[in-house]
Scaffold this motif. Structure first.
Motif, PDB file in Angstrom:
ATOM      1  N   ASN A  84       0.838  -1.183   0.000  1.00  0.00           N
ATOM      2  CA  ASN A  84       0.000   0.000   0.000  1.00  0.00           C
ATOM      3  C   ASN A  84       0.876   1.238   0.000  1.00  0.00           C
ATOM      4  O   ASN A  84       2.099   1.160   0.216  1.00  0.00           O
ATOM      5  CB  ASN A  84      -0.940   0.005   1.215  1.00  0.00           C
ATOM      6  CG  ASN A  84      -0.182   0.047   2.529  1.00  0.00           C
ATOM      7  OD1 ASN A  84       0.373   1.081   2.889  1.00  0.00           O
ATOM      8  ND2 ASN A  84      -0.162  -1.066   3.252  1.00  0.00           N
TER       9      ASN A  84
ATOM     10  N   GLN B  55       0.795   5.310   1.511  1.00  0.00           N
ATOM     11  CA  GLN B  55       0.101   6.217   2.421  1.00  0.00           C
ATOM     12  C   GLN B  55       0.681   7.622   2.282  1.00  0.00           C
ATOM     13  O   GLN B  55       1.841   7.787   1.925  1.00  0.00           O
ATOM     14  CB  GLN B  55       0.277   5.737   3.861  1.00  0.00           C
ATOM     15  CG  GLN B  55      -0.195   4.307   4.077  1.00  0.00           C
ATOM     16  CD  GLN B  55       0.018   3.849   5.500  1.00  0.00           C
ATOM     17  OE1 GLN B  55      -0.238   4.566   6.450  1.00  0.00           O
ATOM     18  NE2 GLN B  55       0.482   2.607   5.653  1.00  0.00           N
TER      19      GLN B  55
ATOM     20  N   TYR C  69       1.209  11.203   4.526  1.00  0.00           N
ATOM     21  CA  TYR C  69       1.239  11.774   5.863  1.00  0.00           C
ATOM     22  C   TYR C  69       1.532  13.264   5.760  1.00  0.00           C
ATOM     23  O   TYR C  69       2.177  13.731   4.813  1.00  0.00           O
ATOM     24  CB  TYR C  69       2.338  11.114   6.712  1.00  0.00           C
ATOM     25  CG  TYR C  69       2.029   9.703   7.146  1.00  0.00           C
ATOM     26  CD1 TYR C  69       2.229   8.631   6.289  1.00  0.00           C
ATOM     27  CD2 TYR C  69       1.535   9.447   8.428  1.00  0.00           C
ATOM     28  CE1 TYR C  69       1.939   7.336   6.684  1.00  0.00           C
ATOM     29  CE2 TYR C  69       1.249   8.154   8.837  1.00  0.00           C
ATOM     30  CZ  TYR C  69       1.459   7.106   7.962  1.00  0.00           C
ATOM     31  OH  TYR C  69       1.176   5.823   8.354  1.00  0.00           O
TER      32      TYR C  69
ATOM     33  N   GLY D 214       5.200  15.467  15.051  1.00  0.00           N
ATOM     34  CA  GLY D 214       5.083  14.126  14.510  1.00  0.00           C
ATOM     35  C   GLY D 214       4.203  14.114  13.275  1.00  0.00           C
ATOM     36  O   GLY D 214       3.511  15.065  12.962  1.00  0.00           O
ATOM     37  N   LEU D 215       4.261  12.992  12.559  1.00  0.00           N
ATOM     38  CA  LEU D 215       3.488  12.862  11.335  1.00  0.00           C
ATOM     39  C   LEU D 215       2.064  12.428  11.638  1.00  0.00           C
ATOM     40  O   LEU D 215       1.811  11.671  12.573  1.00  0.00           O
ATOM     41  CB  LEU D 215       4.136  11.843  10.406  1.00  0.00           C
ATOM     42  CG  LEU D 215       5.314  12.348   9.588  1.00  0.00           C
ATOM     43  CD1 LEU D 215       6.536  12.559  10.459  1.00  0.00           C
ATOM     44  CD2 LEU D 215       5.633  11.384   8.458  1.00  0.00           C
TER      45      LEU D 215
ATOM     46  N   HIS E 295      -1.365  10.723   9.807  1.00  0.00           N
ATOM     47  CA  HIS E 295      -1.824   9.966   8.648  1.00  0.00           C
ATOM     48  C   HIS E 295      -2.975  10.698   7.954  1.00  0.00           C
ATOM     49  O   HIS E 295      -3.904  11.204   8.602  1.00  0.00           O
ATOM     50  CB  HIS E 295      -2.309   8.590   9.112  1.00  0.00           C
ATOM     51  CG  HIS E 295      -2.816   7.730   8.015  1.00  0.00           C
ATOM     52  ND1 HIS E 295      -4.155   7.581   7.733  1.00  0.00           N
ATOM     53  CD2 HIS E 295      -2.162   6.974   7.104  1.00  0.00           C
ATOM     54  CE1 HIS E 295      -4.293   6.760   6.721  1.00  0.00           C
ATOM     55  NE2 HIS E 295      -3.109   6.380   6.322  1.00  0.00           N
TER      56      HIS E 295
ATOM     57  N   LEU F  75      -4.750   6.274   2.896  1.00  0.00           N
ATOM     58  CA  LEU F  75      -4.059   5.061   2.465  1.00  0.00           C
ATOM     59  C   LEU F  75      -4.722   4.542   1.206  1.00  0.00           C
ATOM     60  O   LEU F  75      -5.947   4.543   1.084  1.00  0.00           O
ATOM     61  CB  LEU F  75      -4.148   4.000   3.570  1.00  0.00           C
ATOM     62  CG  LEU F  75      -3.539   2.599   3.302  1.00  0.00           C
ATOM     63  CD1 LEU F  75      -3.086   1.983   4.614  1.00  0.00           C
ATOM     64  CD2 LEU F  75      -4.520   1.681   2.603  1.00  0.00           C
TER      65      LEU F  75
ATOM     66  N   TYR G  20       8.284   0.124   6.016  1.00  0.00           N
ATOM     67  CA  TYR G  20       7.809   1.322   5.339  1.00  0.00           C
ATOM     68  C   TYR G  20       8.995   2.169   4.899  1.00  0.00           C
ATOM     69  O   TYR G  20       9.960   2.323   5.644  1.00  0.00           O
ATOM     70  CB  TYR G  20       6.929   2.158   6.271  1.00  0.00           C
ATOM     71  CG  TYR G  20       5.610   1.517   6.584  1.00  0.00           C
ATOM     72  CD1 TYR G  20       5.485   0.578   7.592  1.00  0.00           C
ATOM     73  CD2 TYR G  20       4.470   1.852   5.852  1.00  0.00           C
ATOM     74  CE1 TYR G  20       4.279  -0.013   7.875  1.00  0.00           C
ATOM     75  CE2 TYR G  20       3.253   1.271   6.131  1.00  0.00           C
ATOM     76  CZ  TYR G  20       3.159   0.343   7.142  1.00  0.00           C
ATOM     77  OH  TYR G  20       1.957  -0.245   7.414  1.00  0.00           O
TER      78      TYR G  20
ATOM     79  N   SER H  56       1.368   0.732  15.129  1.00  0.00           N
ATOM     80  CA  SER H  56       0.328   0.377  14.168  1.00  0.00           C
ATOM     81  C   SER H  56      -0.332  -0.918  14.604  1.00  0.00           C
ATOM     82  O   SER H  56       0.334  -1.819  15.112  1.00  0.00           O
ATOM     83  CB  SER H  56       0.951   0.226  12.779  1.00  0.00           C
ATOM     84  OG  SER H  56       0.024  -0.270  11.849  1.00  0.00           O
TER      85      SER H  56
ATOM     86  N   GLU I  95      -3.276  -0.320   8.364  1.00  0.00           N
ATOM     87  CA  GLU I  95      -1.848  -0.101   8.352  1.00  0.00           C
ATOM     88  C   GLU I  95      -1.448   1.308   8.773  1.00  0.00           C
ATOM     89  O   GLU I  95      -0.308   1.685   8.669  1.00  0.00           O
ATOM     90  CB  GLU I  95      -1.310  -0.382   6.950  1.00  0.00           C
ATOM     91  CG  GLU I  95      -1.441  -1.843   6.521  1.00  0.00           C
ATOM     92  CD  GLU I  95      -2.799  -2.140   5.878  1.00  0.00           C
ATOM     93  OE1 GLU I  95      -2.909  -3.168   5.202  1.00  0.00           O
ATOM     94  OE2 GLU I  95      -3.741  -1.347   6.067  1.00  0.00           O
ATOM     95  N   THR I  96      -2.368   2.108   9.231  1.00  0.00           N
ATOM     96  CA  THR I  96      -2.046   3.466   9.650  1.00  0.00           C
ATOM     97  C   THR I  96      -1.030   3.449  10.768  1.00  0.00           C
ATOM     98  O   THR I  96      -1.163   2.689  11.732  1.00  0.00           O
ATOM     99  CB  THR I  96      -3.306   4.193  10.144  1.00  0.00           C
ATOM    100  OG1 THR I  96      -4.240   4.271   9.077  1.00  0.00           O
ATOM    101  CG2 THR I  96      -2.972   5.587  10.643  1.00  0.00           C
ATOM    102  N   GLN I  97      -0.028   4.285  10.641  1.00  0.00           N
ATOM    103  CA  GLN I  97       0.944   4.444  11.709  1.00  0.00           C
ATOM    104  C   GLN I  97       0.625   5.702  12.494  1.00  0.00           C
ATOM    105  O   GLN I  97       0.312   6.741  11.921  1.00  0.00           O
ATOM    106  CB  GLN I  97       2.358   4.554  11.135  1.00  0.00           C
ATOM    107  CG  GLN I  97       2.843   3.248  10.506  1.00  0.00           C
ATOM    108  CD  GLN I  97       4.281   3.347  10.078  1.00  0.00           C
ATOM    109  OE1 GLN I  97       5.188   3.426  10.908  1.00  0.00           O
ATOM    110  NE2 GLN I  97       4.512   3.347   8.792  1.00  0.00           N
TER     111      GLN I  97
ATOM    112  N   PHE J  79       2.200   8.363  15.103  1.00  0.00           N
ATOM    113  CA  PHE J  79       3.536   8.822  15.474  1.00  0.00           C
ATOM    114  C   PHE J  79       3.556   9.527  16.816  1.00  0.00           C
ATOM    115  O   PHE J  79       2.615  10.239  17.181  1.00  0.00           O
ATOM    116  CB  PHE J  79       4.073   9.777  14.409  1.00  0.00           C
ATOM    117  CG  PHE J  79       4.587   9.075  13.187  1.00  0.00           C
ATOM    118  CD1 PHE J  79       3.724   8.623  12.205  1.00  0.00           C
ATOM    119  CD2 PHE J  79       5.946   8.848  13.030  1.00  0.00           C
ATOM    120  CE1 PHE J  79       4.192   7.959  11.089  1.00  0.00           C
ATOM    121  CE2 PHE J  79       6.425   8.185  11.906  1.00  0.00           C
ATOM    122  CZ  PHE J  79       5.549   7.734  10.940  1.00  0.00           C
TER     123      PHE J  79
END
Lengths: 111, 114
Positions: free
Chosen positions: A31, A33, A35, A42-43, A45, A48, A99, B94, B101-103, B105
């Motif tokens: 996949n 994604q 961000y 921080g990142l 999301h 996706l 990733y 995650s 699959e979202t991370q 942070f």
């Protein structure tokens, strides 16, 4: 080497305009994604898209994926000053949980 | 409701010293990741873990050690810090089962090695 490369590196637009960012990658993926990172934080999301999908929408975001060209694009419509941030694509390498992030696009939306 | 936290947020150390960066998540996510972010390189994966006691190398693992004895903690140790390890370090988690699959942070740790 970096899997994802974003283009352009920096983008400056007026509020209300659309912003398009592109991401290219090198190997098969599970996949992709996108961000967002506000300065020094921080990142977060955004969206996706899986390898068997071609397009996805989420609010003002539209993502496309072309696996034959190993590329993706992120479109932000009707941009706002609050969209000013760095945007990163991240690819999950096929058959792994690894990733790879790109180097990012710095977007500046002028009010 | 803390989510994912990192400590310390800022750290100054000297070359050759051992440094441990902490990461804690309250969601019981299976997967955890350590990245470093440097100008011009984006984020690079150092190590990741699929579950307690399961870890694997990422893109840039040299000079780093990880452990994961408990699901919620994933410390990163620089065994003998070097100037090239000056960076911003991000931890992420995650849960591939429920959240996909979202991370997610953490806020990052800014490390300066003198």
């Amino acid at each position: 080497s970096q899997q994802g490369e974003e283009d352009p590196q920096a983008l400056s637009i007026q509020e209300g305009e659309n912003a398009t960012m592109n991401c290219s990658y090198k190997t098969s993926i599970n996949n992709l994604q996108w961000y967002r990172q506000n300065s020094g934080r921080g990142l977060v999301h955004l969206i996706l898209i899986r390898s068997n999908e071609r397009e996805k929408h989420s609010g003002r975001l539209r993502v496309t994926l072309d696996t034959s060209k190993k590329s993706s694009s992120l479109l932000i419509t009707a941009s706002r000053a609050a969209d000013t941030a760095s945007y990163f694509c991240a690819t999950e390498i096929a058959r792994t949980y690894k990733y790879i992030f790109g180097t990012g696009t710095r977007l500046k939306v002028l009010a | 409701d803390a989510g994912i936290t990192q400590s310390p947020r800022y750290k100054i150390t000297e070359t050759g010293r051992q440094v441990t960066l902490m990461c804690h998540q309250t969601w019981s996510h299976s997967y955890m990741f350590w990245y470093r972010q440097d100008l011009g390189h984006g984020l690079r994966l150092i190590y990741y873990s699929a579950a307690a006691d399961i870890t694997d190398k990422g893109e840039v693992p040299d000079g780093y050690v990880v452990s994961r004895s408990k699901t919620e903690n994933f410390p990163l140790t620089l065994e003998s810090a070097t100037r090239s390890q000056t960076s911003v370090y991000f931890c992420a988690s995650s849960d591939r089962g429920r959240a996909g699959e979202t991370q997610y942070f953490g806020p990052g740790t800014r490390l300066l090695v003198l």
